[in-house]
Scaffold this active site. Structure first.
Site, PDB file in Angstrom:
ATOM      1  N   ASN A   7      73.853 -55.418 133.766  1.00 23.43           N
ATOM      2  CA  ASN A   7      73.346 -54.108 133.370  1.00 23.43           C
ATOM      3  C   ASN A   7      74.377 -53.092 133.843  1.00 23.43           C
ATOM      4  OD1 ASN A   7      72.003 -51.742 132.937  1.00 23.43           O
ATOM      5  ND2 ASN A   7      70.162 -52.301 134.097  1.00 23.43           N
ATOM      6  N   ARG A  91      72.297 -55.893 129.090  1.00 27.71           N
ATOM      7  CA  ARG A  91      71.284 -54.928 128.691  1.00 27.71           C
ATOM      8  C   ARG A  91      71.996 -53.785 127.957  1.00 27.71           C
ATOM      9  NH1 ARG A  91      69.058 -49.966 131.978  1.00 27.71           N
ATOM     10  NH2 ARG A  91      67.473 -49.291 130.521  1.00 27.71           N
ATOM     11  N   GLU A 385      62.955 -57.719 133.447  1.00 27.43           N
ATOM     12  CA  GLU A 385      63.799 -57.528 132.262  1.00 27.43           C
ATOM     13  C   GLU A 385      64.999 -58.472 132.282  1.00 27.43           C
ATOM     14  OE1 GLU A 385      63.258 -53.530 133.626  1.00 27.43           O
ATOM     15  OE2 GLU A 385      63.503 -52.786 131.581  1.00 27.43           O
TER      16      GLU A 385
END
Ligand code: ADP
Length: 403
Positions: A7, A91, A385
């Site tokens: 991320n 992400r 996530e």
């Protein structure tokens, strides 16, 4: 198969390395202050002590290099060599209307993500730096992108269009996209699994409440509406974001208070919400402590926050013409029994009845917190996530092994 989940932000980069055989996390960590001579790499290997290094890390390529070095390090590492990283999942905040699901990264996909830079100027360029940094450091390793907006691509036009001239949508793609989709999808599926029911049979509202906060009306397993819009500013009152306000406030304030476009943007995103009303903090823990001590401004901030959240839940119950399940997740949703209680106590009209003891439990597990008699089942589901990104990456790479 080991999958590295990344991320990437503009000056930070978080990572987790998954072993997909049992979905365990071999190591996780983050690099902060990228671009500075005192960047910090914090690394948490499974079953080994945490490591923290301060050094010069000037760009994302260098940051990834340092993470990879750490993953194979003789003392702090968890894998033997680079060939033990089989795929990388990223992400990506904004997939616009181009991506309704996760995809393997190709030249075309990169071009498409670049086209979306204007819609997410703070996020998508940083994600692209992460993708390019992996290209440089691990050129043979396939990459997958997982979008925060993808889950909401099922919203009907009645949910996603703004009632403004159609040209703005047709020409400039101004519409509601929604965010936190990976989290809303994950917790809604987990909730159905915990209840032992099919998604198709359920009308749910999922509340992802962290620093940023959004609700999703998940109707028969699909996103039907969500509270964030074209940007993550719309919807609920948040830590530092205003959420919904009368749009006429913007030109009026710019004229009256002589604020520039960037000043008003910063005011609504960074200096509003809980922070502005309490004059104290954007952190719900501090707000709740102050409410308990009788602080008037914190109490007003909490009441506004809770009321706006409850109004949205009511709106979505009306939108779906029913509500079977209410789910709380993310920093505030998972940890604040106080907020959950305040919200649920005033939702009896919808058939919500909380079990006080279950709500107060400090368990980290997925759990039901409504009473056995409650018509609406209320659950706390810790979001994950990174696991969704790892799973999507695994599935796509398994189906198409060649880069
Ligand atoms: P982000 O949106 O940055 O991913 P998180 O989902 O991690 O944020 O949520 C962070 C927020 O969670 C903190 O700002 C804090 O307000 C809130 N939080 C964490 N623990 C608690 C708690 N025990 N009680 C109330 N709020 C909490």
């Amino acid at each position: 198969m080991n999958i590295l989940v990344i991320n990437a932000g503009s000056s930070s980069l978080k990572y987790q390395l998954f072993d997909m055989q049992n979905e365990s996390v071999l190591a996780k960590g983050k690099v902060e202050r990228i671009g500075m001579d005192s960047a910090i790499l914090s690394h948490e290997p499974e079953d080994k002590p945490e490591v923290r290094e301060v050094s010069e890390i000037l760009d994302h390529t260098n940051a990834i290099r340092r993470v990879l070095d750490m993953l194979v390090h003789k003392d702090h590492g968890v894998i033997q060599g680079m060939s033990d990283i089989h795929a990388v999942g990223h992400r990506v905040v904004h997939g616009g209307e181009s991506f309704a699901e996760s995809v393997i990264v190709t030249q075309e996909v990169k071009l498409e993500i670049k086209k979306l830079f204007d819609l997410a100027p703070l996020h998508n360029p940083a994600h692209m730096m992460g993708i390019q940094a992996v290209d440089t450091n691990l050129p043979e390793v396939p990459q997958v992108v997982v979008f925060d907006t993808a889950f909401h691509q099922t919203m009907p036009a009645a949910s996603y269009l703004y009632p403004i001239p159609k040209l703005l949508y047709n020409k400039h793609k101004i519409r509601r996209y929604g965010f936190h989709g990976t989290s809303h999808m994950y917790v809604s599926r987990r909730a159905a699994a915990v209840l032992g029911q099919a998604m198709e049979d359920l009308k749910m509202v999922t509340c992802h409440i962290g620093n940023g906060a959004s609700l999703c009306a998940v109707n028969h397993g699909k996103s039907f509406d969500t509270s964030m819009g074209m940007t993550p500013l719309e919807g609920l009152m948040m830590g530092t974001r205003s959420g919904d306000i009368d749009p006429a406030i913007v030109p009026y304030t710019m004229a009256q208070a002589e604020l520039s476009m960037s000043e008003i943007n910063s005011m609504l995103n960074k200096h509003s919400g809980l922070l502005a009303i309490s004059g104290l903090s954007s952190d719900m823990r501090e707000i709740v402590d102050a409410v308990r001590e009788g602080d008037k401004n914190a109490t007003l901030a909490f009441n506004m926050y809770e009321y706006r959240l409850r109004k949205y839940i009511g709106a979505y119950a009306a939108g779906m013409n029913g509500l079977d399940v209410l789910v709380f997740t993310a920093g505030v949703g998972e940890n604040s029994a106080f907020l959950r209680k305040s919200v649920c106590e005033q939702l009896t009209v919808l058939g919500v009845e909380l079990d006080t003891e279950r709500n107060e439990s400090s368990s980290r597990e997925d759990r039901i917190i409504s009473s056995d008699a409650s018509r609406v089942k209320v659950l706390v589901i810790p979001t994950n996530e990174e696991l969704v990104i790892a799973r999507d990456t695994y599935q796509l790479i398994k189906q198409s092994p060649a880069k």
